[in-house]
Design a protein around this motif. Sequence first.
Motif, PDB file in Angstrom:
ATOM      1  N   TYR A  94      66.510  41.487  66.690  1.00  0.00           N
ATOM      2  CA  TYR A  94      67.949  41.546  66.960  1.00  0.00           C
ATOM      3  C   TYR A  94      68.318  42.331  68.220  1.00  0.00           C
ATOM      4  N   ARG A  95      67.371  43.000  68.825  1.00  0.00           N
ATOM      5  CA  ARG A  95      67.720  43.803  69.990  1.00  0.00           C
ATOM      6  C   ARG A  95      68.188  42.971  71.185  1.00  0.00           C
ATOM      7  N   PRO A  96      67.686  41.750  71.394  1.00  0.00           N
ATOM      8  CA  PRO A  96      68.237  40.956  72.503  1.00  0.00           C
ATOM      9  C   PRO A  96      69.748  40.745  72.386  1.00  0.00           C
ATOM     10  N   GLN A  97      70.261  40.620  71.155  1.00  0.00           N
ATOM     11  CA  GLN A  97      71.705  40.437  70.952  1.00  0.00           C
ATOM     12  C   GLN A  97      72.438  41.774  70.884  1.00  0.00           C
ATOM     13  N   TRP A  98      71.734  42.801  70.401  1.00  0.00           N
ATOM     14  CA  TRP A  98      72.343  44.115  70.184  1.00  0.00           C
ATOM     15  C   TRP A  98      71.425  45.172  70.816  1.00  0.00           C
ATOM     16  N   PRO A  99      71.463  45.301  72.140  1.00  0.00           N
ATOM     17  CA  PRO A  99      70.478  46.144  72.843  1.00  0.00           C
ATOM     18  C   PRO A  99      70.514  47.621  72.475  1.00  0.00           C
ATOM     19  N   GLU A 100      71.610  48.097  71.884  1.00  0.00           N
ATOM     20  CA  GLU A 100      71.700  49.521  71.560  1.00  0.00           C
ATOM     21  C   GLU A 100      71.401  49.820  70.091  1.00  0.00           C
ATOM     22  N   LEU A 101      70.979  48.811  69.328  1.00  0.00           N
ATOM     23  CA  LEU A 101      70.773  49.044  67.894  1.00  0.00           C
ATOM     24  C   LEU A 101      69.658  50.058  67.654  1.00  0.00           C
ATOM     25  N   GLU A 102      69.819  50.819  66.576  1.00  0.00           N
ATOM     26  CA  GLU A 102      68.857  51.848  66.196  1.00  0.00           C
ATOM     27  C   GLU A 102      68.338  51.586  64.793  1.00  0.00           C
ATOM     28  N   VAL A 103      67.212  52.213  64.470  1.00  0.00           N
ATOM     29  CA  VAL A 103      66.714  52.186  63.100  1.00  0.00           C
ATOM     30  C   VAL A 103      66.629  53.623  62.598  1.00  0.00           C
ATOM     31  N   SER A 104      67.083  53.809  61.358  1.00  0.00           N
ATOM     32  CA  SER A 104      67.212  55.140  60.767  1.00  0.00           C
ATOM     33  C   SER A 104      66.503  55.170  59.424  1.00  0.00           C
ATOM     34  N   LEU A 105      65.681  56.180  59.219  1.00  0.00           N
ATOM     35  CA  LEU A 105      64.906  56.314  57.979  1.00  0.00           C
ATOM     36  C   LEU A 105      65.066  57.727  57.450  1.00  0.00           C
ATOM     37  N   GLY A 106      65.197  57.856  56.120  1.00  0.00           N
ATOM     38  CA  GLY A 106      65.389  59.198  55.587  1.00  0.00           C
ATOM     39  C   GLY A 106      64.763  59.417  54.231  1.00  0.00           C
ATOM     40  N   ASP A 107      63.784  60.267  54.150  1.00  0.00           N
ATOM     41  CA  ASP A 107      63.271  60.801  52.892  1.00  0.00           C
ATOM     42  C   ASP A 107      62.400  61.995  53.241  1.00  0.00           C
ATOM     43  N   THR A 108      62.491  63.022  52.423  1.00  0.00           N
ATOM     44  CA  THR A 108      61.798  64.271  52.738  1.00  0.00           C
ATOM     45  C   THR A 108      60.275  64.135  52.747  1.00  0.00           C
ATOM     46  N   PRO A 109      59.633  63.410  51.801  1.00  0.00           N
ATOM     47  CA  PRO A 109      58.174  63.311  51.875  1.00  0.00           C
ATOM     48  C   PRO A 109      57.673  62.717  53.188  1.00  0.00           C
ATOM     49  N   SER A 110      58.257  61.602  53.623  1.00  0.00           N
ATOM     50  CA  SER A 110      57.817  60.994  54.883  1.00  0.00           C
ATOM     51  C   SER A 110      58.024  61.944  56.055  1.00  0.00           C
ATOM     52  N   CYS A 111      59.222  62.510  56.138  1.00  0.00           N
ATOM     53  CA  CYS A 111      59.544  63.346  57.291  1.00  0.00           C
ATOM     54  C   CYS A 111      58.733  64.643  57.300  1.00  0.00           C
ATOM     55  N   SER A 112      58.249  65.066  56.137  1.00  0.00           N
ATOM     56  CA  SER A 112      57.438  66.277  56.058  1.00  0.00           C
ATOM     57  C   SER A 112      55.965  66.010  56.325  1.00  0.00           C
ATOM     58  N   LEU A 113      55.454  64.869  55.857  1.00  0.00           N
ATOM     59  CA  LEU A 113      54.012  64.634  55.853  1.00  0.00           C
ATOM     60  C   LEU A 113      53.507  63.724  56.964  1.00  0.00           C
ATOM     61  N   VAL A 114      54.324  62.800  57.439  1.00  0.00           N
ATOM     62  CA  VAL A 114      53.871  61.892  58.494  1.00  0.00           C
ATOM     63  C   VAL A 114      53.797  62.660  59.807  1.00  0.00           C
ATOM     64  N   GLU A 115      52.672  62.548  60.486  1.00  0.00           N
ATOM     65  CA  GLU A 115      52.479  63.346  61.697  1.00  0.00           C
ATOM     66  C   GLU A 115      53.231  62.783  62.886  1.00  0.00           C
ATOM     67  N   ASP A 116      53.301  61.456  63.011  1.00  0.00           N
ATOM     68  CA  ASP A 116      53.961  60.831  64.157  1.00  0.00           C
ATOM     69  C   ASP A 116      55.170  60.033  63.664  1.00  0.00           C
ATOM     70  N   LEU A 117      56.369  60.530  63.960  1.00  0.00           N
ATOM     71  CA  LEU A 117      57.611  59.906  63.506  1.00  0.00           C
ATOM     72  C   LEU A 117      58.253  59.030  64.584  1.00  0.00           C
ATOM     73  N   SER A 118      57.512  58.715  65.631  1.00  0.00           N
ATOM     74  CA  SER A 118      58.114  58.047  66.782  1.00  0.00           C
ATOM     75  C   SER A 118      58.459  56.586  66.529  1.00  0.00           C
ATOM     76  N   GLY A 119      58.181  56.057  65.341  1.00  0.00           N
ATOM     77  CA  GLY A 119      58.489  54.663  65.064  1.00  0.00           C
ATOM     78  C   GLY A 119      59.943  54.389  64.758  1.00  0.00           C
ATOM     79  N   VAL A 120      60.764  55.429  64.643  1.00  0.00           N
ATOM     80  CA  VAL A 120      62.180  55.250  64.326  1.00  0.00           C
ATOM     81  C   VAL A 120      63.030  56.029  65.332  1.00  0.00           C
ATOM     82  N   ASP A 121      64.328  55.746  65.313  1.00  0.00           N
ATOM     83  CA  ASP A 121      65.228  56.437  66.237  1.00  0.00           C
ATOM     84  C   ASP A 121      65.776  57.728  65.653  1.00  0.00           C
ATOM     85  N   GLU A 122      65.955  57.757  64.329  1.00  0.00           N
ATOM     86  CA  GLU A 122      66.432  58.982  63.702  1.00  0.00           C
ATOM     87  C   GLU A 122      65.864  59.112  62.298  1.00  0.00           C
TER      88      GLU A 122
END
Length: 363
Positions: free
Chosen positions: A195-223
């Motif tokens: 969908y980015r070709p139609q919506w170039p500024e779209l973001e992806v957002s993910l939220g849960d404490t286990p992932s954000c605490s334990l995953v070493e590289d979080l660069s796959g999402v925008d927030e």
Amino acid sequence: MKLIEPTLLLDKNKCLQNIKRMLKKANQHDVRLRPHFKTAQSWEVGRWYREQGVSGITVSSLKMAEYFAKDGWTDITVAFPVNILEIGRINQLAQQIRLNLLVMNVDSVLYLADHLKKGVDIYIDIDTGYHRTGLPADDYEHIDRILACIRASDKLHFRGFLTHDGHTYQVKGKEAVNKIYQQSVSLLHGLKQKYRPQWPELEVSLGDTPSCSLVEDLSGVDEIRPGNFVFYDLMQATIGSCTAEQIAVVMACPVVTKNEATNTVVIHGGAVHFSKDFLIDEEGKPYYGQMVLLTDEGWTEPVEGYLVALSQEHGTVQLPEDVAESVQVGSVLGVLPVHSCLTADVMGHYFTLEDEKIEMMPK
């Protein structure tokens, strides 16, 4: 501080360290931290985030958005599917702040388009495996219909795709949590590429404490939108998201009676103080908290004592013999909660170790 009734204590230093640790991790991977405020529900704790440079937040209701908007927060995501019956609140908030709403059906989008007085940002709720709410990531027909409705409205701005990996709470260890995270990021990345070709500024957002605490590289999402990490709890320690020493809250409960024959005590601290969330021990039995001993500086590491039964006001604690000998009627025991979000919510306020009362959002 004189403790005479069930009291939720907060170690401010541990809390600040939890905030700084998560913010540092987000910054290292160029990911925006938009913390979920449903755990602390407090202007004061929210200000601790602001002092660290956080500018956007997540809440679980429009009422909570109103509460934090009054304290100066101007970019708020309500991470709960929009309730169109609250259109009055939505319109009032949209006049004051950048309001980000969550949708997963065309009916809600059409209603917003017809009834909004000022523009809002829209996230589409995506189910990446938790199966609570959200559209399947490959339901392109439904997503396309929602996006067409958004594009046709001058009051709706598509901000991106949002998910909550609540199923990380059902596993243990870094490897299992990381597997769920990678699966979710893969699904979100696919949507972003489509969908980015139609919506170039779209973001992806993910939220849960286990992932954000334990995953070493979080660069796959925008927030990222973790919430529980600010306090942590026994559930997170069991998953592996934190150590017991990083849990920033404890319930202080007076001992009202003691059974020396069974090494049990009854505390003033029941379901109305803890909620009824529980964990299962190695023998398959539930427990609702783990004991610590209170000290002048805070509390000790956990001891082998557990809150094994709850009624409305009563709690039954099974203690090891050596600890039971030192506990008397009139003692005050510390209990690490299973789920700090619910414990804080039912208590309604807490006290720092410096005896500062911190109020929470009014009910």
